[in-house]
Design an enzyme around this catalytic site. Structure first.
Site, mmCIF file in Angstrom:
data_model
loop_
_atom_site.group_PDB
_atom_site.id
_atom_site.type_symbol
_atom_site.label_atom_id
_atom_site.label_comp_id
_atom_site.label_asym_id
_atom_site.label_seq_id
_atom_site.Cartn_x
_atom_site.Cartn_y
_atom_site.Cartn_z
ATOM 1 N N ARG A 100 -41.377 5.934 -40.242
ATOM 2 C CA ARG A 100 -40.913 4.769 -39.399
ATOM 3 C C ARG A 100 -42.090 3.579 -39.594
ATOM 4 O O ARG A 100 -43.296 3.871 -40.130
ATOM 5 C CB ARG A 100 -40.608 5.141 -38.014
ATOM 6 N N ASP A 135 -45.278 13.230 -42.757
ATOM 7 C CA ASP A 135 -45.208 12.761 -41.358
ATOM 8 C C ASP A 135 -44.976 14.090 -40.379
ATOM 9 O O ASP A 135 -44.511 15.025 -40.993
ATOM 10 C CB ASP A 135 -44.035 11.739 -40.995
ATOM 11 N N VAL A 146 -52.244 14.713 -40.438
ATOM 12 C CA VAL A 146 -53.319 14.446 -41.095
ATOM 13 C C VAL A 146 -54.751 14.677 -40.597
ATOM 14 O O VAL A 146 -55.765 14.905 -41.373
ATOM 15 C CB VAL A 146 -53.561 12.819 -41.062
ATOM 16 N N ASN A 152 -51.812 5.568 -43.806
ATOM 17 C CA ASN A 152 -51.104 4.647 -42.988
ATOM 18 C C ASN A 152 -51.054 5.304 -41.482
ATOM 19 O O ASN A 152 -51.008 4.679 -40.554
ATOM 20 C CB ASN A 152 -49.741 4.337 -43.548
ATOM 21 N N TYR A 174 -59.492 2.800 -30.889
ATOM 22 C CA TYR A 174 -58.825 2.575 -32.120
ATOM 23 C C TYR A 174 -59.690 1.308 -32.925
ATOM 24 O O TYR A 174 -60.014 1.671 -34.301
ATOM 25 C CB TYR A 174 -57.565 1.754 -31.505
ATOM 26 N N LYS A 229 -60.771 1.872 -36.923
ATOM 27 C CA LYS A 229 -60.557 1.019 -37.993
ATOM 28 C C LYS A 229 -61.468 0.301 -38.511
ATOM 29 O O LYS A 229 -61.681 0.016 -40.018
ATOM 30 C CB LYS A 229 -59.440 -0.229 -37.222
ATOM 31 N N VAL A 258 -47.555 -6.577 -36.063
ATOM 32 C CA VAL A 258 -46.325 -6.201 -36.793
ATOM 33 C C VAL A 258 -45.110 -6.264 -35.975
ATOM 34 O O VAL A 258 -45.400 -5.386 -34.760
ATOM 35 C CB VAL A 258 -46.640 -5.028 -37.632
ATOM 36 N N THR A 285 -44.740 -3.458 -29.935
ATOM 37 C CA THR A 285 -45.223 -4.771 -29.965
ATOM 38 C C THR A 285 -44.506 -5.846 -29.099
ATOM 39 O O THR A 285 -44.679 -6.725 -28.533
ATOM 40 C CB THR A 285 -45.660 -5.394 -30.888
#
Length: 258
Positions: free
Chosen positions: A31, A52, A76, A102, A167, A171, A200, A205
Site C-alpha cells: 500500500r 510485505d 524486513v 520502502n 524516525y 532516515k 505524501v 497524513t
C-alpha cells in the site's frame, strides 16, 4: 520456507517499457508509496515481487496486477526472511535487478517519554531492514550483471522534526548508508540512491495537523500523490539514471528549499 503467491507459473506477455523484464523487489509494497512503486514498475514492464507483512493487501494487489507480480511475505528485520525472499524472487523471475527499500514505520513521542523498545523498533525496521535488504541482493545482482537499489528515506533524513527521534535517526542513517553502499557496489555495476519524500497523501497524513501546516508553507502547497514518488523511483530503477549513484533525490514540494 517462504513461498511466493502469483497468478500463473510464468509471465506470458512480451514486455515493453523502461524496465522491461527487470526483476524488482519492493518492500512495504502492499500500500501507499510501495504500492505506487509497484504499479509504476509493472506498467513499464518490470517483474515485481511485492514483499510485505500485510498479506491480504499484498495478495489483492498481485491479483489486480497479474502475472508480472508475485507476493512474498517478508519481515524486513529478519536476515533469514530476506534470504528467502531473494531466493523466491530468483526462482519465480530470475536474478534481481532492482530493490526498493520502502518498508518503514514511525513512532511519535517526545524524547523524555520515548521508550527504548519503541526507539529500537523504529531503527530495526527503517535502518536495519535497509541494511539487510542491500546485503541480501548483492549476490543476485552480481549474477545478473548489475542493478539499482533505491532506499526510501524522507525529508526527515535531511532536516529535523521533533517528537519522532527514532524516525529521524533512521532516515539520516539511510542517507549515509546509501552513500557507503554506492561506493562499495559501484564497481559491480550496482547503483544505490536515496529518495526523500515530503508529505505524501495518505490516510495517516489526512488527519495530521502537522502535515497540513507543512504543506501550507511550502512552494508547492499540497501533499504529493504516491504516484509522484513512484515515478521518481521508476526513473532510478531504470537505466535513465545510469550515471546517478550515492545521491539524494528529493520530492518534497520545495519544503527543504525554505
Amino acid at each position: 520456507m517462504t513461498t511466493t503467491q502469483h497468478t500463473s507459473s510464468s509471465p506470458t506477455s512480451i514486455p515493453t517499457g523502461r524496465v522491461a523484464d527487470r526483476v524488482v523487489i519492493v518492500t512495504g509494497g502492499a500500500r501507499g508509496i510501495g504500492a505506487a512503486c509497484v504499479r509504476s514498475l509493472v506498467a513499464e514492464g518490470a517483474l515485481v515481487v511485492v514483499a510485505d507483512v500485510l498479506a491480504d493487501e499484498a495478495t489483492a494487489l498481485v491479483a489486480e496486477l497479474g502475472e508480472r507480480t508475485a507476493y512474498v511475505p517478508l519481515d524486513v528485520t529478519s536476515e533469514e526472511g530476506w534470504q528467502q525472499a531473494v531466493a523466491a524472487a530468483e526462482e519465480r523471475f530470475g536474478p534481481v535487478w532492482g530493490l526498493v527499500n520502502n518498508a518503514g514505520i514511525v513512532h511519535v513521542d517526545p524524547i523524555e517519554t520515548l521508550s527504548e523498545a519503541d526507539y529500537r523498533r523504529v531503527i530495526d525496521v527503517n535502518q536495519v531492514g535497509v541494511f539487510l535488504g542491500m546485503k541480501a541482493v548483492i549476490g543476485s545482482m552480481r549474477r545478473g550483471g548489475g542493478g539499482s537499489i533505491v532506499n526510501i528515506s524522507s525529508t526527515g533524513g535531511l532536516v529535523a522534526y521533533s517528537r519522532i527521534l527514532g524516525y529521524v535517526a533512521s532516515k539520516w542513517a539511510v542517507r549515509g548508508m546509501t552513500k557507503t553502499a554506492a561506493q562499495e557496489l559501484g564497481p559491480d555495476g550496482i547503483r544505490v540512491n536515496s529518495v526523500h519524500p515530503g508529505i505524501v497523501a495518505s490516510e495517516m497524513t489526512a488527519s495530521s495537523s502537522r502535515s497540513h501546516e507543512q504543506v501550507r508553507t511550502q512552494p508547492l502547497a499540497r501533499a504529493a500523490d504516491p504516484s509522484e514518488i513512484g515515478a521518481l523511483v521508476l526513473f532510478l530503477v531504470s537505466e535513465e539514471s545510469s550515471y546517478s549513484t550515492g545521491s539524494e533525490f528529493v520530492a518534497d514540494g520545495g519544503f527543504t528549499s525554505l
